[in-house]
Design an enzyme around this catalytic site. Structure first.
Site, short mmCIF file in Angstrom:
data_model
loop_
_atom_site.label_atom_id
_atom_site.label_comp_id
_atom_site.label_asym_id
_atom_site.label_seq_id
_atom_site.Cartn_x
_atom_site.Cartn_y
_atom_site.Cartn_z
N LYS A 24 -13.95 -3.00 2.33
CA LYS A 24 -14.93 -1.86 2.03
C LYS A 24 -16.25 -1.99 2.48
CE LYS A 24 -11.62 0.35 -1.22
NZ LYS A 24 -11.47 0.64 -2.44
N SER A 62 0.89 -1.32 -0.05
CA SER A 62 -0.01 -0.05 0.00
C SER A 62 1.08 1.23 0.00
CB SER A 62 -0.80 -0.14 1.23
OG SER A 62 -1.36 1.32 1.52
N TYR A 122 -1.75 1.34 -10.75
CA TYR A 122 -0.60 2.10 -10.90
C TYR A 122 0.72 1.35 -10.79
CZ TYR A 122 -1.28 1.06 -5.73
OH TYR A 122 -1.19 0.49 -4.60
#
Length: 275
Positions: free
Chosen positions: A68, A17, A217
């Site tokens: 989430k 992360s 990314y």
């Protein structure tokens, strides 16, 4: 006497992360010397115990997969944005210990596109149908005037995307993944597929392309993003999304605004380059 404030990102896997890099860069730039931001490897089973064990020094949490949705029953309130996609990526603790959930992925997408001059499109295409695709649909509900075509691999995913479209008020059309090269002619293409999944489309980028928003990314650039840029099309990348959603998290957790977008992006770029 200043009190220490804590925040962290939770998820599994979490080792890669970039959130700590981004949030710490913001704290440094804002002069918040008494703030710290960590990462914790937490799965759905461990989440309730972790949240219950937090003391008053905690200001907020960032949540990534697979938490989430799992976090929602642990909260006192969630924003309309988070409720619209049943996904919370941000928890802010009030001074009374009240836990409020929000989703900064959706406004983060909108902000990343706006930064590149995209604030209205006539139509759009989404590659993939996972959790990120529902956030993309929610972002498009405010940007896209016409239909959104979702290119999916299975009937189950098609039904899911139709359901999200109805909930979010977006005119969703479904197309088969085998025809995904047709997506590339849309004025805005949002690629939400895992690494490598859209590589085969790189050879099909049209001569005149619109905007590609590729949410990956790492690795970056993807083959599709590279081909898109070579054709002169505008590219928005996963780091843009990551930084914009983190900016909103920093503002909510610290109460300081605006968060330092440029410093956060630079820290993220440097961290990725060092990997």
């Amino acid at each position: 006497m200043s009190t220490h404030h804590r925040a962290a990102v939770l998820g599994s896997p979490i080792a890669h992360s970039l959130s700590p890099v981004l949030h710490r860069a913001a704290y440094a730039e804002l002069g918040l010397d008494d703030w710290s931001y960590d990462r914790f490897e937490i799965d759905e089973r461990a989440l309730p115990g972790f949240v219950e064990g937090l003391d008053g020094s905690w200001a907020g949490l960032s949540l990534t997969m697979p938490l989430k949705r799992a976090v929602i029953p642990l909260l006192d309130a969630i924003s309309d944005t988070a409720a619209s996609v049943e996904a919370v990526n941000t928890v802010v603790f009030g001074e009374d210990g009240r836990r409020t959930g929000d989703n900064t992925d959706i406004p983060g997408m909108v902000a990343a596109l706006r930064e590149r001059g995209v604030d209205k499109v006539e139509s759009a295409a989404i590659l993939g149908a996972g959790a990120t695709a529902s956030s993309a649909l929610a972002a498009l509900s405010g940007i896209c005037a016409g239909p959104v075509t979702a290119y999916v691999r299975s009937a189950a995913r098609a039904d899911e995307m139709r359901g999200w479209g109805e909930r979010l008020g977006v005119d969703v059309r479904i197309a088969d993944w085998a025809e995904a090269d047709l997506a590339l002619t849309a004025p805005l293409v949002i690629a939400t597929t895992p690494a490598g999944a859209a590589d085969a489309l790189a050879g099909s980028v049209p001569e005149r392309s619109g905007t590609l928003f590729d949410v990956l990314y790492e690795p970056w650039p993807t083959r599709l993003a590279s081909a898109w840029a070579e054709r002169g099309g505008a590219v928005v990348g996963g780091l843009d999304l990551l930084v914009h959603q983190a900016v909103l998290q920093v503002e909510q957790m610290t109460g300081r605004s605006p968060a330092p977008l440029a410093a956060m992006r630079q820290a993220g770029e440097e961290a990725l380059a060092a990997r």
